[in-house]
Design an enzyme around this catalytic site. Structure first.
Site: not given
Length: 912
Positions: A570-571
């Protein structure tokens, strides 16, 4: 009057263009003589002065630091060049008790939002990395004078809405000396509530400037009067708790209430074909609640029956519980079914009277995946906390522990052959070269022995796995990659330097995670510019492979197979766009990667298949998973949906479920337990998706119909939203989102706790409990009042009518029963387990001189005290606390609070 005019002129002289705020040194009347030539004279003497370790320590002990949130209003806080942005103004006051002319110091502190501008020319504030900032004197610094407050105003990004935002443990650094923590910035513990207190933070008082996020923010501050209205529909009913089981079973029929079954003499267990070790933990919990094993106790028999299954999917955990006058029988097909039957028996018990009614319970779980995630990377949490969490998960029939052990801020698991990961990556201290530790973050302070540092040894991890196995809980390890990997990167950088220094070039490069010639400029969500693995290096995949293999070995040693591994994914900020290694890789690869922009997906796909080839199911967060080509992913893959429902998060959930992936709901506004319980600046937690997540909201969640929650919830600013679940197409006619397909759905739900703001085990428990019980309720039981999903697509809003008046009435009735069960029976069991759950704040109002009070969990005691009209609400008071039982005549200022079920801990008090 003259002093006021002079002070005003000084403020105007350093005003900020386009901003209504200015900052200047604040002086007391007794310290006026320290201004002007006297201060300048002292500054000129600085070169002749020198710090000693003793004087630095004394200065840090005496320096008073006050953090003050001034305004979130853009017109007051943003400059003329930021007309469409959101900014805030805050102040840090530094008050010395002695004259200090030296200018050769720096104060380091954690600031969650980056500083855009400093509004006092005597100081600079620079961001070091992540949230670590540095205050330093400029050439205009005139020194510290005894009793004179130096006020450092600054502008920051976005907003600050909580008194818990300012991190603790500011520390002062002078070259050649050991850093010293500034005593006034350390946390203290409230003796009655057991919660952290930030004495350095000034209380919020201005609703518009400090509490409101924007001009459209309609979220009411959860003061006592607001809570009173929220609780007003609840009716105190102890009877509702008697036969209530949490989580709610499929069916429960009371066969007699006239002749209760007495368990005070214990139980005599007949295991028959059931392995005693499989149910030992559940029996131990019964014993802690007062029902021990005894040769003279009531008979409790286990009966194995392979026909007792949940449904056609064969979800594990079904059981039947029969309570009769002459004995108790639990029938199940698996170990978990027998344990869950014992959990339901424990749920029927009231610790004050060990008798239950005769009844028959037939039960099975709603979802196979009933999970809890805990982040021990940002701030470390003890093995004992994990044990306690697993105990409570098993007690309430949760079965998946997602253990997040590596992130930017630390690496928390010993990996055989890579000692640098824990020697360096498990601790933060003031070593800006990061040769011995990572730099401080999240208010960790300058020392490696801080409680927020630490790691699990291999033996610790094996203990955790075996503890979980004994309670039918699967552990899912997670070491976040390729983003959120700063701890791993810095640890492997140190390893590289060590082997290069000894001329071992091959060893140095074996697990290297970065390209030294990468000139990419980026910033992660947490403001790191060096936290992402280089996905074009073979050494990166060698590292990932090594880590997973070593973790799998620990699982094997523990007899707890590694079934799932969470990649993270993620991210990702994309740290490789100007990496020569990546430019070459894209130009010459045979992997189908045609663009630099495809590299993130390539990493996830490659690692997912690497994991799958080991017989392990790969898992990742939904944003990273959405970038992959599903055809390149293993068919058996898990995705955690952390998208906000009011921001169309249901669309990604449906898209990924329709791919056939194991789709686990982790939606932040209802499942992130690091968010505040109530909309109050004193509540702990981050608040980017919601500012109020109490147990009732979690109970109200309709997970099988995500968009239907638009009929009962508002967005983060308490404004209605519309959830359009119809087919959506782009300009080329390609479907971008669609409803769930018939036969597709979600594998389960998972609660999350992220630890950026959570430094202690006590606060972790406060944030998880009692919300974890409602997580269990939603994961195990599907309520009859939940809105059926419309596979043809539908548009939901507060007037769309799918959530009917009858459904709403059923929801309120069931919540009333569960709230009473928590207050009258269940919280007492958390007390027995020494779980420091949150005691709710009390609703109250005064009408015609009468105090009316209520509480979210009827059954907990409420206390109040009357303060004089002149009393300062924040001052220590000597007035006696009185028990509230019914509306009572009061006068003056009123303080009100609740008491834990055990009577030992107090909830945070509110004032009227």
């Amino acid at each position: 009057m003259k002093k006021t005019i002079i002070a005003s002129a000084l403020l105007l002289s350093i005003g900020v263009v386009g901003c209504q705020y200015s900052s200047a040194p604040s002086t007391s009347d007794d310290a006026q003589s320290a201004n002007g030539s006297d201060l300048q004279h002292k500054a000129n003497q600085a070169a002749d002065s020198a710090w000693t370790q003793a004087s630095l320590k004394q200065f840090a002990a005496d320096l008073k630091v006050t953090y003050r949130m001034v305004t979130n209003v853009p017109e007051e806080s943003c400059s003329a060049t930021q007309p469409d942005e959101q900014c805030f103004i805050a102040e840090i006051d530094l008050t010395s008790s002695v004259n200090i002319p030296h200018a050769d110091w720096a104060i380091y502190f954690s600031q969650m939002r980056p500083v855009q501008a400093v509004l006092n020319p005597q100081f600079s504030i620079t961001r070091v990395q992540g949230d670590l900032h540095k205050i330093a004197p400029t050439e205009q610094f005139t020194g510290f004078s005894a009793g004179v407050t130096q006020r450092i105003g600054f502008r920051g990004e976005l907003w600050q809405l909580s008194e818990t935002d300012p991190m603790p443990n500011y520390y002062i650094v002078v070259d050649g000396l050991e850093p010293v923590v500034i005593a006034s910035t350390q946390l203290s513990i409230d003796a009655e509530t057991g919660m952290e207190v930030r004495p350095y933070v000034e209380a919020f008082t201005d609703e518009k400037r400090q509490y409101r996020r924007t001009a459209t923010d309609n979220l009411a501050w959860s003061r006592a009067e607001v809570l009173f209205e929220a609780n007003n529909a609840l009716v105190v009913n102890r009877e509702a708790a008697i036969n209530r089981i949490i989580p709610t079973p499929l069916s429960a029929s009371v066969t007699s209430s006239n002749t209760p079954v007495d368990l005070s003499q214990g139980i005599e267990v007949n295991y028959q074909q059931v392995d005693s070790a499989a149910v030992a933990a559940a029996l131990s919990r019964l014993a802690r609640l007062g029902v021990k094993q005894s040769d003279t106790g009531l008979s409790l028999a286990f009966v194995k029956n392979s026909k007792v299954t949940a449904d056609e999917q064969g979800i594990d955990g079904a059981y039947q519980l029969k309570v009769a006058i002459d004995g108790i029988t639990i029938t199940a097909a698996t170990d978990s079914g027998f344990s869950y039957g014992l959990s339901s028996l424990a749920a029927l018990i009231d610790t004050r009277e060990l008798s239950i009614n005769t009844m028959v319970v037939d039960d099975a779980p709603r979802y196979d995946f009933r999970g809890m995630h805990i982040d021990v990377a940002r701030n470390f949490h003890s093995k004992q906390l994990i044990f306690d969490l697993i105990d409570q998960m098993a007690a309430y029939k949760l079965n998946k522990l997602h253990l997040h052990m590596a992130d930017d801020e630390a690496w928390r698991l010993e990996i055989d052959g890579l000692p640098e990961l824990t020697d360096i990556g498990s601790k933060r201290c003031h070593d800006l070269t990061e040769s011995t530790c990572l730099i401080p973050q999240l208010g960790s302070g300058p020392f490696a022995d801080a409680s927020v540092n630490g790691f699990y040894s291999k033996a610790d991890y094996i203990d955790i796995l075996q503890y979980a196995s004994a309670r039918q809980v699967e552990v899912i390890p997670s070491m976040d990659m390729p983003g959120h990997s700063r701890a791993a990167i810095k640890s492997m950088d140190a390893r590289y330097r060590k082997f290069m220094a000894s001329g071992e070039n091959n060893a140095a490069n074996e697990y290297l995670l970065t390209d030294a010639n990468d000139t990419t400029v980026y910033s992660s969500v947490q403001y790191y510019n060096d936290n992402t693995l280089n996905v074009c290096l073979e050494s990166t995949y060698h590292f990932v492979d090594k880590v997973i293999d070593e973790i799998a070995k620990l699982h094997q040693q523990a007899g707890h197979p590694l079934k799932r591994y969470h990649i993270g994914a993620d991210e990702t900020a994309g740290a490789w766009k100007q990496s020569p290694q990546c430019v070459d890789f894209v130009a010459n690869n045979d992997k189908g990667v045609k663009s630099i922009d495809d590299l993130g997906a390539y990493f996830i796909e490659r690692v997912a298949n690497m994991v799958s080839a080991k017989g392990i199911e790969p898992a990742g967060w939904s944003d990273g998973m959405s970038h992959t080509n599903a055809d390149n992913m293993p068919a058996k893959s898990q995705t955690n949906i952390w998208d906000v429902i009011s921001h169309h998060g249901y669309q990604r959930a449906h898209n990924q479920a329709n791919l056939g992936w194991d789709t686990v709901l982790s939606n932040p506004e209802v499942l992130y337990f690091d968010f505040p319980y109530e909309a109050d600046p004193k509540e702990h937690g981050y608040y980017w998706a919601t500012r109020a997540l109490n147990s009732q909201k979690l109970f109200s969640f309709m997970p099988d119909n995500l968009p239907a929650n638009a009929e009962q919830w508002n967005d983060i600013e308490n404004n209605p939203f519309t959830a359009d679940d119809s087919v959506k197409k782009d300009e080329q006619g390609k479907v971008t989102s669609a409803p769930l397909q018939q036969g597709k759905g979600f594998s389960g739900i998972q609660g999350q706790i992220w630890s950026e703001t959570i430094r202690s085990d006590e606060v972790a428990e406060y944030m998880m409990f009692p919300r974890l019980l409602m997580l269990a309720e939603k994961a195990w039981h599907k309520a009859k009042w939940e809105v059926p999903y419309q596979y043809q697509g539908a548009v939901y809003h507060q007037n769309s009518g799918y959530f009917t008046a009858d459904m709403r009435k059923q929801q309120q009735q069931q919540w009333n029963d569960i709230a009473n069960t928590l207050g009258h029976k269940e919280l007492a069991k958390l007390d027995v387990a020494n779980i420091e759950y949150r005691v709710p704040t009390v609703g109250a109002k005064i009408e015609a001189g009468l105090l009316y009070a209520n509480i979210a969990f009827p059954g907990l005691k409420i206390e109040y005290r009357q303060l004089s009209e002149e009393s300062d609400n924040n001052a220590a008071e000597t007035a006696s606390w009185l028990e509230y039982q019914a509306p009572v005549k009061v006068s003056g200022n009123i303080e009100i609070r609740a008491i834990s079920a055990s009577g030992k801990r107090k909830g945070r008090s509110l004032f009227l």
